[in-house]
Design an enzyme around this catalytic site. Structure first.
Site, short mmCIF file in Angstrom:
data_model
loop_
_atom_site.label_atom_id
_atom_site.label_comp_id
_atom_site.label_asym_id
_atom_site.label_seq_id
_atom_site.Cartn_x
_atom_site.Cartn_y
_atom_site.Cartn_z
N THR A 107 -1.23 -3.80 5.41
CA THR A 107 -0.61 -2.97 6.44
C THR A 107 -1.61 -2.06 7.16
OG1 THR A 107 -0.04 -1.38 4.70
CG2 THR A 107 1.65 -2.97 5.32
N HIS A 122 -5.99 2.30 0.21
CA HIS A 122 -5.96 3.74 0.01
C HIS A 122 -5.94 4.05 -1.48
CE1 HIS A 122 -1.70 3.27 -0.85
NE2 HIS A 122 -1.48 2.79 0.36
N HIS A 178 -3.60 2.21 -3.88
CA HIS A 178 -4.09 0.88 -4.28
C HIS A 178 -5.15 1.00 -5.38
CE1 HIS A 178 -2.99 -0.21 0.07
NE2 HIS A 178 -2.16 -0.89 -0.69
N LYS A 201 10.71 3.11 2.21
CA LYS A 201 10.58 3.39 3.64
C LYS A 201 11.94 3.72 4.24
CE LYS A 201 6.22 2.60 3.68
NZ LYS A 201 5.28 3.70 3.88
N ARG A 238 9.06 -1.22 8.91
CA ARG A 238 7.62 -1.19 9.17
C ARG A 238 7.30 -1.82 10.52
NH1 ARG A 238 4.23 -0.23 4.68
NH2 ARG A 238 5.26 -0.31 2.66
N GLN A 277 8.89 -12.28 -2.19
CA GLN A 277 8.04 -11.83 -3.29
C GLN A 277 8.35 -12.60 -4.57
OE1 GLN A 277 7.26 -7.64 -3.50
NE2 GLN A 277 6.93 -7.68 -5.71
N ASP A 290 7.77 1.50 -7.62
CA ASP A 290 8.73 1.27 -6.54
C ASP A 290 8.98 -0.22 -6.31
OD1 ASP A 290 6.16 0.82 -5.62
OD2 ASP A 290 6.42 1.89 -3.72
N LYS A 316 3.82 12.83 -3.77
CA LYS A 316 2.85 11.72 -3.72
C LYS A 316 1.46 12.27 -3.48
CE LYS A 316 3.90 7.57 -2.14
NZ LYS A 316 4.17 6.42 -1.23
N LYS A 345 -2.51 12.35 0.05
CA LYS A 345 -2.26 12.69 1.44
C LYS A 345 -3.14 13.85 1.84
CE LYS A 345 1.12 9.78 2.35
NZ LYS A 345 0.96 8.72 3.36
N THR A 346 -3.80 13.75 2.98
CA THR A 346 -4.66 14.82 3.49
C THR A 346 -4.13 15.25 4.86
OG1 THR A 346 -6.16 13.40 4.75
CG2 THR A 346 -6.60 13.64 2.39
#
Length: 406
Positions: free
Chosen positions: A40, A45, A48, A82, A86, A171, A192, A227, A230-231
């Site tokens: 995606t 990140h 992962h 989500k 997406r 999947q 998730d 979570k 995140k910045t």
């Protein structure tokens, strides 16, 4: 100690199907397992990274990983977690992102001599005959059970498209395909993904009457459930061009005290005795544990040299020792002198928007050298530089060097 015990002790495991049977297999045979990665973005990140660490532990325990790249599933998009559908990507973007993923994965997983595989599910999903899929797989799925799954319940009120409803089936089909192609009997993934993983294991057991297993990994969250990763600029990327090694180092250097032990356990290979010792430090001493965490994680992602450089830059800023050379740099040309500081910083990507910059200035959160910047129209001049350099602080902990190129 079996790899299952290692993952359990380090805090990776959330949910498992057929736990005792899986534990026995992991202890007594080499198991082929897979984790899926939908392309995606053009970089992995830090979320992962946690799954790659679990993969690395499994490989070190004698098991064979498959990194399944979602060239097919990425065309649909996983609705899990989500609130909106997406963004749909074209084939060119998906393939570019896959190539970026491949380069990053090779830092953590040994793909030599078939010790691990990298496979693209586009190889089978894009060629599927829809009627054949319905006949072979669709008959094994109850819509009632699918809609009860957490990944779909969250989308129910806003509207779940039929397009997305197919993701679970795709999947599950992946797991069945890898079972038949590679003898893969275990799917792992973030917690998730539990509903999707259950669907795949159940499909194999129904169609093949043979064992298949699912295991979910803890999500990387703070002690209060938010979570992690995140910045201010968004996700904490593994690509050094998107998140610099220094910014990456500083993120881990500044985690909450309560999260240090968990991060050391999940994101480093330090022995657990050392993890517990560092996690038990209190007061000012916990900062030493944070330095170890920041160095070890940055070393794994960016290498020894980048970790050393980031540590030196941090020490130069916060303790007056070390070198400032590795602090993130903003190059300023002589032509920009006399222009608004806010505009220069926006053009350099320090602020996502000029309104963000104005808000920070109004809150007293921007400093140039020792001076608080209080005027959003403040101009940048030659006098702001000493030896063609000036130190900028954004917020409490983000530092940049402005370097004047004459």
């Amino acid at each position: 100690m079996s790899v299952f015990d290692v993952l359990k002790e380090r805090g990776f495991i959330q949910q498992v199907t057929h736990e005792e049977e899986l534990k026995e297999r992991l202890a007594n045979e080499s198991v082929t397992f897979y984790i899926g990665f939908d392309p995606t973005a053009d970089s992995l990140h830090v979320g992962h990274f946690l799954t790659l660490m679990a993969m690395a532990h499994m490989q070190q325990g004698g098991h064979r990983p498959i990194c399944l790249l979602g060239g097919g599933t990425g065309s649909v998009g996983d609705p899990s977690g989500k609130s909106d559908m997406r963004r749909m990507m074209d084939r060119t973007e998906i393939n570019h992102n896959i190539e970026c993923f491949k380069k990053q994965m090779q830092r953590f997983i040994d793909f030599s001599d078939d010790k691990a595989l990298m496979i693209n599910n586009a190889d089978w999903l894009l060629e599927l005959n829809y009627v054949q899929l319905l006949r072979e797989v669709g008959v094994h799925f109850s819509v009632n059970r699918m809609l009860a799954a957490e990944c779909y319940k969250q989308r129910w009120e806003k509207g779940l498209t039929f397009f997305e409803l197919n993701y679970m089936i795709m999947q599950a089909y992946d797991f069945w395909e890898l079972f038949n192609q590679q003898g893969c009997i275990l799917q792992m993934g973030g917690d998730d993904q539990w509903s999707n993983i259950l669907a795949g294991a159940d499909l194999i057991r129904r169609k093949e009457s043979k064992p298949a297993f699912g295991l979910t990994l803890t999500l990387l969250t703070t002690s209060d459930g938010r979570k992690m990763g995140k910045t201010e600029k968004g996700a904490l990327w593994l690509d050094g061009e998107k998140t610099s090694p220094y910014e990456f180092y500083q993120y881990w250097r500044n985690v909450a005290d309560a999260d240090v032990e968990k991060c050391l356990s999940l994101l480093t290979f330090l022995p657990m005795d050392e993890v517990r010792r560092l996690g038990a430090l209190e007061g000012q001493a916990i900062n030493e544990a944070k330095k170890v965490l920041a160095f070890e994680v940055t070393k794994l992602i960016h290498g020894q040299e980048a970790a050393e450089n980031s540590r030196q830059a941090a020490e130069a800023l916060f303790s007056g020792s070390g070198s400032l050379d590795n602090t993130p740099t903003v190059n300023v040309t002589s032509a920009q002198l006399g222009g608004k500081l806010l505009d220069i910083l926006f053009d350099a990507g320090i602020f996502a928007s000029k309104s963000e910059g104005r808000r920070l200035i109004a809150q007293g959160g921007l400093h140039l050298e020792q001076e608080k910047v209080s005027d959003p129209d403040r101009l940048l001049s030659q006098d702001d530089f000493t030896d063609n350099a000036a130190l900028l602080r954004k917020g409490k902990k983000n530092y940049y060097r402005l370097v004047l190129n004459q």
